[in-house]
Write a protein that holds these residues in place. Structure first.
Motif, PDB file in Angstrom:
ATOM      1  N   GLY A  95      22.222 -11.744   2.536  1.00  0.00           N
ATOM      2  CA  GLY A  95      22.046 -13.173   2.350  1.00  0.00           C
ATOM      3  C   GLY A  95      20.703 -13.691   2.830  1.00  0.00           C
ATOM      4  N   ARG A  96      19.939 -12.854   3.510  1.00  0.00           N
ATOM      5  CA  ARG A  96      18.620 -13.275   3.978  1.00  0.00           C
ATOM      6  C   ARG A  96      17.555 -12.595   3.127  1.00  0.00           C
ATOM      7  NH1 ARG A  96      18.715 -12.905  10.561  1.00  0.00           N
ATOM      8  NH2 ARG A  96      20.490 -14.269  10.892  1.00  0.00           N
ATOM      9  N   PRO A  97      16.432 -13.271   2.898  1.00  0.00           N
ATOM     10  CA  PRO A  97      15.359 -12.599   2.161  1.00  0.00           C
ATOM     11  C   PRO A  97      14.752 -11.486   3.008  1.00  0.00           C
ATOM     12  CG  PRO A  97      14.662 -14.786   2.864  1.00  0.00           C
ATOM     13  CD  PRO A  97      16.105 -14.646   3.235  1.00  0.00           C
ATOM     14  N   THR A  98      14.338 -10.416   2.343  1.00  0.00           N
ATOM     15  CA  THR A  98      13.677  -9.329   3.055  1.00  0.00           C
ATOM     16  C   THR A  98      12.200  -9.634   3.195  1.00  0.00           C
ATOM     17  OG1 THR A  98      13.215  -8.118   1.030  1.00  0.00           O
ATOM     18  CG2 THR A  98      15.267  -7.594   2.151  1.00  0.00           C
ATOM     19  N   LEU A  99      11.579  -9.014   4.168  1.00  0.00           N
ATOM     20  CA  LEU A  99      10.125  -9.033   4.246  1.00  0.00           C
ATOM     21  C   LEU A  99       9.648  -7.784   3.528  1.00  0.00           C
ATOM     22  CD1 LEU A  99       9.151 -10.151   7.867  1.00  0.00           C
ATOM     23  CD2 LEU A  99       9.266 -11.490   5.782  1.00  0.00           C
ATOM     24  N   LEU A 100       8.752  -7.980   2.587  1.00  0.00           N
ATOM     25  CA  LEU A 100       8.212  -6.899   1.778  1.00  0.00           C
ATOM     26  C   LEU A 100       6.713  -6.816   2.032  1.00  0.00           C
ATOM     27  CD1 LEU A 100       8.456  -4.805  -0.543  1.00  0.00           C
ATOM     28  CD2 LEU A 100       8.144  -6.729  -2.135  1.00  0.00           C
ATOM     29  N   PHE A 101       6.235  -5.644   2.351  1.00  0.00           N
ATOM     30  CA  PHE A 101       4.824  -5.415   2.646  1.00  0.00           C
ATOM     31  C   PHE A 101       4.253  -4.581   1.502  1.00  0.00           C
ATOM     32  CE2 PHE A 101       7.286  -6.070   6.368  1.00  0.00           C
ATOM     33  CZ  PHE A 101       6.546  -6.982   7.098  1.00  0.00           C
ATOM     34  N   VAL A 102       3.234  -5.121   0.816  1.00  0.00           N
ATOM     35  CA  VAL A 102       2.712  -4.509  -0.401  1.00  0.00           C
ATOM     36  C   VAL A 102       1.210  -4.269  -0.262  1.00  0.00           C
ATOM     37  CG1 VAL A 102       2.390  -4.837  -2.891  1.00  0.00           C
ATOM     38  CG2 VAL A 102       4.474  -5.670  -1.790  1.00  0.00           C
ATOM     39  N   ARG A 103       0.798  -3.054  -0.631  1.00  0.00           N
ATOM     40  CA  ARG A 103      -0.625  -2.718  -0.618  1.00  0.00           C
ATOM     41  C   ARG A 103      -1.338  -3.493  -1.724  1.00  0.00           C
ATOM     42  NH1 ARG A 103      -2.332   1.619   1.657  1.00  0.00           N
ATOM     43  NH2 ARG A 103      -0.380   2.754   1.295  1.00  0.00           N
ATOM     44  N   VAL A 104      -2.467  -4.126  -1.382  1.00  0.00           N
ATOM     45  CA  VAL A 104      -3.301  -4.847  -2.353  1.00  0.00           C
ATOM     46  C   VAL A 104      -4.754  -4.409  -2.152  1.00  0.00           C
ATOM     47  CG1 VAL A 104      -1.762  -6.858  -2.503  1.00  0.00           C
ATOM     48  CG2 VAL A 104      -3.630  -6.852  -0.838  1.00  0.00           C
ATOM     49  N   PRO A 105      -5.575  -4.545  -3.198  1.00  0.00           N
ATOM     50  CA  PRO A 105      -6.966  -4.079  -3.080  1.00  0.00           C
ATOM     51  C   PRO A 105      -7.896  -5.057  -2.363  1.00  0.00           C
ATOM     52  CG  PRO A 105      -6.536  -4.844  -5.304  1.00  0.00           C
ATOM     53  CD  PRO A 105      -5.224  -4.901  -4.562  1.00  0.00           C
ATOM     54  N   GLU A 106      -7.562  -6.347  -2.382  1.00  0.00           N
ATOM     55  CA  GLU A 106      -8.482  -7.343  -1.834  1.00  0.00           C
ATOM     56  C   GLU A 106      -8.086  -7.754  -0.413  1.00  0.00           C
ATOM     57  OE1 GLU A 106      -5.095  -9.440  -3.665  1.00  0.00           O
ATOM     58  OE2 GLU A 106      -6.437  -7.917  -4.440  1.00  0.00           O
ATOM     59  N   LYS A 107      -9.093  -8.028   0.406  1.00  0.00           N
ATOM     60  CA  LYS A 107      -8.857  -8.474   1.778  1.00  0.00           C
ATOM     61  C   LYS A 107      -8.525  -9.961   1.793  1.00  0.00           C
ATOM     62  CE  LYS A 107     -11.881  -5.130   4.021  1.00  0.00           C
ATOM     63  NZ  LYS A 107     -10.846  -4.192   4.296  1.00  0.00           N
ATOM     64  N   LYS A 108      -7.906 -10.396   2.873  1.00  0.00           N
ATOM     65  CA  LYS A 108      -7.611 -11.818   3.075  1.00  0.00           C
ATOM     66  C   LYS A 108      -8.935 -12.553   3.277  1.00  0.00           C
ATOM     67  CE  LYS A 108      -5.109 -14.849   6.197  1.00  0.00           C
ATOM     68  NZ  LYS A 108      -5.759 -15.398   7.344  1.00  0.00           N
ATOM     69  N   THR A 109      -9.099 -13.671   2.585  1.00  0.00           N
ATOM     70  CA  THR A 109     -10.352 -14.416   2.706  1.00  0.00           C
ATOM     71  C   THR A 109     -10.158 -15.843   3.195  1.00  0.00           C
ATOM     72  OG1 THR A 109     -10.235 -15.056   0.386  1.00  0.00           O
ATOM     73  CG2 THR A 109     -11.505 -13.069   0.909  1.00  0.00           C
ATOM     74  N   LEU A 110      -8.960 -16.379   3.101  1.00  0.00           N
ATOM     75  CA  LEU A 110      -8.704 -17.760   3.483  1.00  0.00           C
ATOM     76  C   LEU A 110      -7.504 -17.844   4.404  1.00  0.00           C
ATOM     77  CD1 LEU A 110      -9.076 -19.401  -0.036  1.00  0.00           C
ATOM     78  CD2 LEU A 110     -10.756 -19.411   1.796  1.00  0.00           C
ATOM     79  N   LYS A 111      -7.298 -19.016   4.971  1.00  0.00           N
ATOM     80  CA  LYS A 111      -6.132 -19.290   5.799  1.00  0.00           C
ATOM     81  C   LYS A 111      -4.865 -19.181   4.955  1.00  0.00           C
ATOM     82  CE  LYS A 111      -4.186 -23.010   8.642  1.00  0.00           C
ATOM     83  NZ  LYS A 111      -2.836 -22.868   8.163  1.00  0.00           N
ATOM     84  N   ASN A 112      -3.802 -18.681   5.582  1.00  0.00           N
ATOM     85  CA  ASN A 112      -2.509 -18.629   4.889  1.00  0.00           C
ATOM     86  C   ASN A 112      -2.103 -20.034   4.445  1.00  0.00           C
ATOM     87  OD1 ASN A 112      -2.685 -16.202   6.338  1.00  0.00           O
ATOM     88  ND2 ASN A 112      -0.507 -16.158   6.772  1.00  0.00           N
TER      89      ASN A 112
END
Length: 153
Positions: free
Chosen positions: A51-68
């Motif tokens: 009943g709770r959403p899972t946390l999913l961690f996914v590999r992506v090619p680009e780095k974080k550039t801005l605030k969440n």
């Protein structure tokens, strides 16, 4: 018709690995990494109660550039300051300290990949801060009433 949130996804860019970041959040939240997921996987989930959403961690090619634009607000079981110490020991960093002397406020932290989240007070701290806030507002109201009546003939 409606939709349910199935996953909350956190992007993982090099040098961060989905499995390692999932391990960090597993320690934070107390939910294990899915036993079918392992080091080197491009997608890794935490196992959570039904009943709770899972946390999913996914590999992506680009780095974080801005605030969440979306972040977690954590409500710890232990006092906020102890939780901040615990999370720091796990590898989180303090981004901004918004704690106030009256007990209100929060601490903005970042996980090892730079994803920001907030640590609020626990239930007892919230209750105490609410009482302090209400007492401050009541004192201000009484002071304003007193000042108003003092100005009258």
């Amino acid at each position: 018709m409606r939709s349910l949130i199935r996953h909350i996804t956190l992007d993982c860019a090099d040098p961060h690995e989905p499995y390692e970041l999932a391990g960090f959040w597993s320690e934070v939240l107390g939910h294990p990494v899915d036993p079918e997921d392992g080091p080197g996987d491009d997608e890794v989930c935490l196992t959570v109660p039904d009943g709770r959403p899972t946390l999913l961690f996914v590999r992506v090619p680009e780095k974080k550039t801005l605030k969440n634009r979306v972040h977690f607000d954590l409500g710890p079981e232990q006092p906020r300051d102890l939780e901040v110490e615990r999370l720091s020991a796990l590898g989180a960093t303090i981004v901004d300290d918004r704690r106030k002397p009256n007990g209100r406020g929060w601490v903005v932290m970042a996980d090892p990949a730079g994803n920001e989240f907030c640590v609020e007070g626990n239930a007892a701290e919230h209750a105490a801060a609410e009482r302090a806030y209400n007492a401050e507002k009541e004192a201000e109201r009484k002071a304003a009433e007193s000042a108003e009546s003092a100005g009258r003939p």
